[in-house]
Design a protein around this motif. Structure first.
Motif, mmCIF file in Angstrom:
data_model
loop_
_atom_site.group_PDB
_atom_site.id
_atom_site.type_symbol
_atom_site.label_atom_id
_atom_site.label_comp_id
_atom_site.label_asym_id
_atom_site.label_seq_id
_atom_site.Cartn_x
_atom_site.Cartn_y
_atom_site.Cartn_z
ATOM 1 N N THR A 147 10.337 3.035 6.225
ATOM 2 C CA THR A 147 11.649 3.291 5.622
ATOM 3 C C THR A 147 11.579 3.560 4.116
ATOM 4 O O THR A 147 12.579 3.952 3.519
ATOM 5 C CB THR A 147 12.580 2.086 5.860
ATOM 6 N N VAL A 148 10.413 3.341 3.513
ATOM 7 C CA VAL A 148 10.272 3.493 2.052
ATOM 8 C C VAL A 148 9.453 4.740 1.760
ATOM 9 O O VAL A 148 8.441 5.002 2.422
ATOM 10 C CB VAL A 148 9.600 2.241 1.445
ATOM 11 N N HIS A 149 9.895 5.512 0.743
ATOM 12 C CA HIS A 149 9.203 6.755 0.393
ATOM 13 C C HIS A 149 8.116 6.544 -0.658
ATOM 14 O O HIS A 149 7.427 7.485 -1.028
ATOM 15 C CB HIS A 149 10.209 7.788 -0.118
ATOM 16 N N ILE A 150 7.962 5.329 -1.150
ATOM 17 C CA ILE A 150 6.897 5.025 -2.101
ATOM 18 C C ILE A 150 5.718 4.465 -1.318
ATOM 19 O O ILE A 150 5.891 3.612 -0.437
ATOM 20 C CB ILE A 150 7.385 3.987 -3.139
ATOM 21 N N PRO A 151 4.501 4.907 -1.593
ATOM 22 C CA PRO A 151 3.320 4.390 -0.883
ATOM 23 C C PRO A 151 3.194 2.869 -1.051
ATOM 24 O O PRO A 151 3.332 2.346 -2.153
ATOM 25 C CB PRO A 151 2.157 5.127 -1.533
ATOM 26 N N ILE A 152 2.967 2.179 0.059
ATOM 27 C CA ILE A 152 2.765 0.734 0.036
ATOM 28 C C ILE A 152 1.375 0.438 0.600
ATOM 29 O O ILE A 152 1.049 0.844 1.729
ATOM 30 C CB ILE A 152 3.834 -0.002 0.862
ATOM 31 N N ARG A 153 0.551 -0.229 -0.204
ATOM 32 C CA ARG A 153 -0.792 -0.593 0.233
ATOM 33 C C ARG A 153 -0.887 -2.114 0.351
ATOM 34 O O ARG A 153 -0.265 -2.840 -0.400
ATOM 35 C CB ARG A 153 -1.835 -0.076 -0.746
ATOM 36 N N PHE A 154 -1.693 -2.544 1.329
ATOM 37 C CA PHE A 154 -1.889 -3.981 1.527
ATOM 38 C C PHE A 154 -3.385 -4.248 1.676
ATOM 39 O O PHE A 154 -4.086 -3.576 2.423
ATOM 40 C CB PHE A 154 -1.150 -4.477 2.785
ATOM 41 N N ARG A 155 -3.868 -5.226 0.914
ATOM 42 C CA ARG A 155 -5.267 -5.602 1.051
ATOM 43 C C ARG A 155 -5.371 -7.123 0.908
ATOM 44 O O ARG A 155 -4.524 -7.762 0.287
ATOM 45 C CB ARG A 155 -6.134 -4.907 0.006
#
Length: 478
Positions: free
Chosen positions: A361-369
């Motif tokens: 739903t979000v247009h900004i890249p979301i990274r998870f580490r």
């Protein structure tokens, strides 16, 4: 037209005297011939009395010495097979010796040899009028053995049958051999205790029949006889539960001639199953009640989330979107519970689920580490996982809202070690905190940060914010 005079009984004493008048060698030859041809003559001077005489032949033909068998009708009749005594000998004697007529009566029945085996004989009973006014009719019975004499092979077979009978009687479960009509041919001791005395004529198998011979389970026995295949059934008889196994036995023509029934008492097994089912029903009832209780609590929680947004300076769309994402966070937590089958949720898995939900739903890249050790695991109980999930959801939403829409914009979520223990960080860039930002002051505002602080209040999670160049980092330490 006058009736012919009734026959008279031959003078027995004169017959014996005539034989005794011959040489001893002649008597011996007669006896040998009788034994060879299997013929015996019995004489009863009065059928209402016990006395019996062996006219020709003797008990040796049945394997007994003369002194081993009392010369009485009761001793001889005790050798007759109980079933034949009831179904053949008794009706024949009642008719032939009634005095209505003195016609000979033929019959076939079985006599027990001293070896224990029953051998088949054919007889002709000749009744005679009483010799005295107060006496009963007299009778002469000619007996001829129609079975082959016992051989070593048959004796060995008898020994095997006796051994098998001994084994069957040691079995605690009923074992019954029936004919095609359902009548009992043979039964072990356990079966006799349920079926009644063995000398009762026309005994129907009580596992399959009523006392009158009608079937308890129409089609069960018939199917085994028709198809020649074993069949199984659970049934309730004699106030017990039984697992009944029917096995067809074929003759030399491959026709089902006998049916073997084995009955296993499964009352204790059924009781244990019923107890288990009762426990499962009680557990299901408890689970359903618990589910309804949890649904009620979650609905009340959702109402509380909605009420936190009351009076907030947001558009209707913003409010709806906020509530939707909060509900999605709770749904993610329940999805993990359902898949794991446990009552707790692993922290990193919950974070990953919420991040995945926001990416759609979000247009900004979301990274998870994650930079934690591979064996690190932090389990959150449901009561702790729900407020954490909603708080994390609100922090990601807040980071998305306050990140500038530029090509380099991104949100980085990290699980890593921290000087205070461990930390979950949400870093969004480019972004800046408001001027003179002081986190405790936000408790008085109506905002997403207020909701997060409220949810994490009193828990083992501590929230802080940091400004670093062009990025803002929300840090949850635990």
């Amino acid at each position: 037209m006058s009736q012919p005079p009734p026959p008279t009984v031959p003078p027995v004493d004169s017959g014996i005297a005539e034989v005794n008048g011959r040489s001893g060698r002649g008597i011996e030859l007669v006896r040998d011939a009788l034994i060879k041809f299997g013929v015996i003559f019995l004489y009863r001077p009065d059928v209402t009395q016990a006395s019996l005489q062996w006219l020709l032949g003797g008990p040796e033909l049945f394997g007994y010495r003369a002194d081993e068998l009392e010369p009485t009708w009761s001793a001889f009749s005790a050798l007759i097979h109980p079933r034949d005594a009831l179904l053949v000998v008794k009706p024949r004697d009642a008719e032939a010796l009634s005095g209505k007529s003195y016609e000979p009566a033929a019959a076939e029945y079985r006599i027990r040899h001293k070896s224990g085996e029953y051998i088949r004989i054919r007889t002709i009973l000749a009744p005679f009028p009483p010799s005295q006014p107060d006496a009963g009719p007299a009778a002469v019975e000619m007996i001829r053995i129609i079975d082959e004499r016992l051989s070593y092979e048959r004796a060995a077979t008898k020994l095997s049958e006796d051994a098998l009978s001994t084994v069957l009687n040691q079995i605690g479960y009923p074992v019954i051999l029936m004919n095609r009509a359902g009548l009992i041919v043979q039964a072990n001791t356990a079966a006799d205790q349920l079926c009644g005395a063995a000398d009762v004529a026309e005994r129907f198998c009580p596992f399959l029949h009523h006392a009158d011979g009608s079937l308890l389970f129409p089609g069960f026995l018939e199917e085994v006889i028709r198809d020649g295949q074993p069949a199984y059934k659970e049934l309730y008889r004699f106030e017990r539960w039984w697992h009944v196994h029917l096995v067809p036995i074929r003759d030399s023509a491959q026709t089902v001639a006998r049916v073997l029934l084995l009955a296993q008492d499964i009352t204790s097994i059924k009781a244990a199953e019923e107890k288990k089912l009762e426990g499962e029903r009680a557990l299901t009832h408890t689970l359903i009640r618990e589910i309804h209780h949890r649904i009620k609590n979650h609905l009340q929680g959702l109402v509380g989330l909605i009420r936190l947004n009351e009076g907030a300076p947001r558009t209707t769309t913003d409010l709806v979107n906020s509530v939707i994402t909060q509900i999605q966070s709770i749904a993610a937590m329940h999805g993990l519970l359902a898949r794991s089958g446990k009552s707790t949720v692993e922290l990193s898995a919950l974070v990953a689920e919420i991040v995945t939900a926001h990416r759609t739903t979000v247009h900004i890249p979301i990274r998870f580490r994650t930079a934690l050790a591979p064996d690190f695991s932090l389990e959150l109980a449901e009561s702790e996982a729900i407020p954490f999930a909603v708080a994390l959801n609100e922090l990601i939403t807040n980071a998305t809202k306050h990140t500038k829409r530029v090509a380099s914009a991104e949100i980085l979520i990290t699980l890593a070690d921290d000087p205070l223990g461990h930390a979950l960080t949400i870093r969004n860039a480019p972004a800046r905190l408001p001027e003179d930002f002081h986190l405790p002051d936000w408790l008085a505002h109506q905002s997403g940060i207020t909701l997060v602080l409220t949810l994490l209040s009193g828990s083992r999670f501590n929230l802080t914010f940091e400004q670093d160049d062009h990025s803002v980092t929300a840090r949850i330490t635990f």
